[in-house]
Design a protein around this motif. Structure first.
Motif, PDB file in Angstrom:
ATOM      1  N   ASP A 200      13.313  27.214  21.625  1.00  0.00           N
ATOM      2  CA  ASP A 200      12.811  26.304  22.277  1.00  0.00           C
ATOM      3  C   ASP A 200      12.442  25.248  20.826  1.00  0.00           C
ATOM      4  O   ASP A 200      11.563  24.421  20.302  1.00  0.00           O
ATOM      5  CB  ASP A 200      11.378  26.545  22.346  1.00  0.00           C
ATOM      6  N   GLU A 203      12.671  22.009  21.547  1.00  0.00           N
ATOM      7  CA  GLU A 203      12.285  21.412  22.194  1.00  0.00           C
ATOM      8  C   GLU A 203      11.128  21.054  21.349  1.00  0.00           C
ATOM      9  O   GLU A 203      10.168  19.814  21.059  1.00  0.00           O
ATOM     10  CB  GLU A 203      11.429  21.942  23.232  1.00  0.00           C
ATOM     11  N   LEU A 206      11.914  17.473  18.235  1.00  0.00           N
ATOM     12  CA  LEU A 206      11.516  16.889  19.227  1.00  0.00           C
ATOM     13  C   LEU A 206      10.556  16.440  19.161  1.00  0.00           C
ATOM     14  O   LEU A 206       9.979  14.803  19.922  1.00  0.00           O
ATOM     15  CB  LEU A 206      12.316  17.051  21.526  1.00  0.00           C
ATOM     16  N   VAL A 207       9.119  17.126  19.326  1.00  0.00           N
ATOM     17  CA  VAL A 207       8.224  16.784  19.448  1.00  0.00           C
ATOM     18  C   VAL A 207       7.398  15.553  18.370  1.00  0.00           C
ATOM     19  O   VAL A 207       7.083  14.615  18.425  1.00  0.00           O
ATOM     20  CB  VAL A 207       7.142  18.058  19.286  1.00  0.00           C
ATOM     21  N   LEU A 210       9.179  12.191  19.230  1.00  0.00           N
ATOM     22  CA  LEU A 210       9.293  11.287  19.916  1.00  0.00           C
ATOM     23  C   LEU A 210       7.628  10.980  19.364  1.00  0.00           C
ATOM     24  O   LEU A 210       7.284   9.477  20.279  1.00  0.00           O
ATOM     25  CB  LEU A 210       8.553  12.602  21.457  1.00  0.00           C
ATOM     26  N   SER A 258      17.718  18.892  26.162  1.00  0.00           N
ATOM     27  CA  SER A 258      15.951  18.401  26.655  1.00  0.00           C
ATOM     28  C   SER A 258      15.434  17.226  25.830  1.00  0.00           C
ATOM     29  O   SER A 258      14.721  16.815  26.147  1.00  0.00           O
ATOM     30  CB  SER A 258      15.487  19.812  25.240  1.00  0.00           C
ATOM     31  N   PHE A 259      16.111  16.444  25.439  1.00  0.00           N
ATOM     32  CA  PHE A 259      15.247  14.960  25.317  1.00  0.00           C
ATOM     33  C   PHE A 259      16.064  13.930  26.245  1.00  0.00           C
ATOM     34  O   PHE A 259      14.910  13.009  26.603  1.00  0.00           O
ATOM     35  CB  PHE A 259      17.058  14.675  24.197  1.00  0.00           C
ATOM     36  N   GLN A 262      12.502  15.172  28.419  1.00  0.00           N
ATOM     37  CA  GLN A 262      11.586  13.956  28.065  1.00  0.00           C
ATOM     38  C   GLN A 262      11.250  13.151  28.286  1.00  0.00           C
ATOM     39  O   GLN A 262       9.982  12.312  28.060  1.00  0.00           O
ATOM     40  CB  GLN A 262      11.565  14.969  26.353  1.00  0.00           C
ATOM     41  N   ASP A 264      12.821  11.335  30.509  1.00  0.00           N
ATOM     42  CA  ASP A 264      12.798  11.065  31.640  1.00  0.00           C
ATOM     43  C   ASP A 264      11.796  10.073  32.428  1.00  0.00           C
ATOM     44  O   ASP A 264      12.009   9.160  32.992  1.00  0.00           O
ATOM     45  CB  ASP A 264      12.748  12.112  32.894  1.00  0.00           C
ATOM     46  N   ARG A 266       9.275   8.319  30.636  1.00  0.00           N
ATOM     47  CA  ARG A 266       9.055   7.353  29.654  1.00  0.00           C
ATOM     48  C   ARG A 266       9.074   6.420  30.106  1.00  0.00           C
ATOM     49  O   ARG A 266      10.512   5.900  28.735  1.00  0.00           O
ATOM     50  CB  ARG A 266       9.143   7.814  28.532  1.00  0.00           C
TER      51      ARG A 266
END
Length: 283
Positions: A200, A203, A206-207, A210, A258-259, A262, A264, A266
């Motif tokens: 992961d 992910e 990405l935190v 984002l 994953s992006f 994440q 989807d 927003r």
């Protein structure tokens, strides 16, 4: 100024016993021996004993930091040590050696200090900018990308430094004009061809990305990077071994999926969805 730098350290077995007793409530934190204990925990932060390193040392640092048992000056001194060649950059560039545990868990300690600063604001602007520069230098130089190491537990260097970047971008001293400087090394660490990301890491990377998007990073910056993925892959295909190319391909595709998931729901990032989807389908 504390005397952290010149404080002796306790033996690993004795420290492990103390931290175990502390965890179950059989002992209390000893303020009178605080420097001795903190220095000892830092000395053994890269232990290959996963219970000692992860559960006891890091777990105790979490509790002490979040319970505000460590004063600002001590946290500043700890940060100074963390940013040094003996911690964040210990053995930097090495692959599959145990020094990765020191580097990786140092970034987690930096994360905790940033967390406290984000609540209380005791670090100077120059210090926060130094953290930014050191974390960028570190992620660019880190080549040991292992996640879980059999018999030794989590190394997870990229996931852990991503956590540090996440706290960094929440800091009031990190303004939106610095976001691209932080984004680019994070993005580059997705596109690696010498290690599969199977724990992961995508992910976790990405935190902070984002978080920056939520705080003012222009979506166009991400759009440009996404649109460059396919040409970049095509270029790499002729420059690296076939096996490494497919590792790179798999890491890219997993990250993009994953992006997409994440963002989807927003609405503020709706413009990114078709671009990411098109890139995935073109791979």
């Amino acid at each position: 100024m504390t005397l952290l730098y010149n404080t002796a350290a306790i033996e690993a077995s004795e420290l492990k016993k103390f931290l175990k007793d502390l965890k179950v409530g059989e002992k209390n934190w000893e303020k009178e021996n605080e420097l001795f204990l903190i220095n000892s925990m830092i000395e053994h932060i890269g232990s290959t004993d996963s219970e000692f390193r992860d559960t006891l040392i890091y777990g105790t640092f979490c509790k002490l930091t979040r319970d505000k048992q460590l004063n600002h000056q001590l946290l500043i001194d700890m940060l100074d040590l963390c940013l040094s060649d003996t911690m964040l950059f210990k053995g930097i560039g090495e692959i599959e050696t145990d020094t990765v545990f020191t580097r990786s868990f140092t970034t987690l300690l930096i994360t905790l200090i940033l967390y406290r600063d984000n609540e209380e604001g005791f670090l100077s602007s120059n210090t926060v900018l130094e953290i930014k520069d050191k974390l960028i230098a570190y992620i660019n130089l880190e080549h040991d990308l292992r996640g879980f190491v059999a018999g030794k537990g989590w190394a997870h260097s990229i996931a852990h430094v991503a956590d540090a970047f996440d706290e960094l971008v929440k800091n009031e001293n990190i303004t939106s004009d610095l976001y691209l400087e932080i984004l680019n090394p994070l993005w580059d660490k997705v596109f690696v061809s010498d290690a599969f990301y199977i724990h992961d890491e995508d992910e976790r990377i990405l935190v902070p990305i984002l978080e920056m998007l939520n705080r003012g990073l222009e979506a166009e910056a991400i759009e440009d990077l996404v649109q460059n993925i396919h040409p970049k892959l095509e270029k790499q295909k002729s420059q690296i071994d076939e096996e490494n190319y497919w590792i790179l391909y798999a890491n890219c595709k997993k990250f993009l999926k994953s992006f997409y998931l994440q963002i989807d729901n927003r609405t503020s990032l709706t413009s990114l969805k078709p671009i990411i989807k098109k890139t995935i389908l073109s791979m």
